[in-house]
Write an enzyme that holds these catalytic residues in place. Structure first.
Site, PDB file in Angstrom:
ATOM      1  NE  ARG A 106      -2.243  -1.590   3.342  1.00 52.93           N
ATOM      2  CZ  ARG A 106      -2.279  -2.817   3.864  1.00 52.93           C
ATOM      3  NH1 ARG A 106      -3.046  -3.718   3.326  1.00 52.93           N
ATOM      4  NH2 ARG A 106      -1.572  -3.112   4.919  1.00 52.93           N
ATOM      5  CD  GLU A 152       1.874 -11.638  16.785  1.00 54.22           C
ATOM      6  OE1 GLU A 152       1.283 -12.105  17.766  1.00 54.22           O
ATOM      7  OE2 GLU A 152       1.329 -10.910  15.946  1.00 54.22           O
TER       8      GLU A 152
END
Length: 175
Positions: free
Chosen positions: A63, A100
């Site tokens: 994006r 993560e």
């Protein structure tokens, strides 16, 4: 009363509860990108916040490419694409960073803009700071000067700002 940029972004941002997992409120910026006036005001705000302080912009996949393209066009400067590993065809340098649940690698070409160029790094969201921090490390290692970071939204609870080494950060909406 005219709606502020912050109010406009918040209004156009779709809020999806429990996505991608229970307890998470996902904030989807695609309605903002689809709104011509909203996108223009967003791009103008990011452009104005750093006017005269950069020679080119870096858009972080994916994006960030949309935002960087529009800011570059509005400013009359070029773009350095920060891509995921294996997407760029010529000589690159890489920067690995932690996610993560694993790692990711970003790359840039080494010869698209002159060394020493001031590069404004743009993306949609600042969350943990891992992607933007890796982008800054990569650009610095390539011989560029990070002029700052521009994002549409900052998720303040994730404290990503602390990962960005004291660089100037402009988040249009902080939640």
């Amino acid at each position: 009363m005219t709606e502020s940029v912050e109010q406009m972004i918040d209004r156009l941002c779709a809020k999806i509860p429990d996505h991608p997992e229970p307890g998470v409120l996902f904030r989807d910026l695609t309605p903002l990108f689809a709104d011509g006036d909203g996108f223009k005001r967003t791009v103008d705000s990011l452009t104005d916040a750093f006017r005269g302080q950069y020679d080119c912009v870096a858009g972080v996949e994916a994006r960030g490419f949309m935002i960087a393209s529009a800011v570059a066009y509005a400013s009359g400067v070029g773009i350095v694409p920060v891509r995921k590993k294996g997407k760029l065809p010529r000589e690159t340098i890489s920067q690995q960073y932690d996610l993560e649940y694993g790692t990711e690698t970003l790359e840039i070409h080494t010869d698209d803009v002159p060394r020493g160029s001031r590069v404004l790094v743009l993306d949609d969201v600042l969350a943990t700071g891992g992607t933007l921090g890796a982008s800054a490390s990569l650009l610095t290692r390539a011989g560029f000067n990070v002029a700052g970071f521009g994002v549409i939204m900052e998720l303040t609870a994730l404290r990503g700002r602390a990962q960005l080494g004291g660089h100037r950060i402009r988040a249009l909406l902080r939640v």
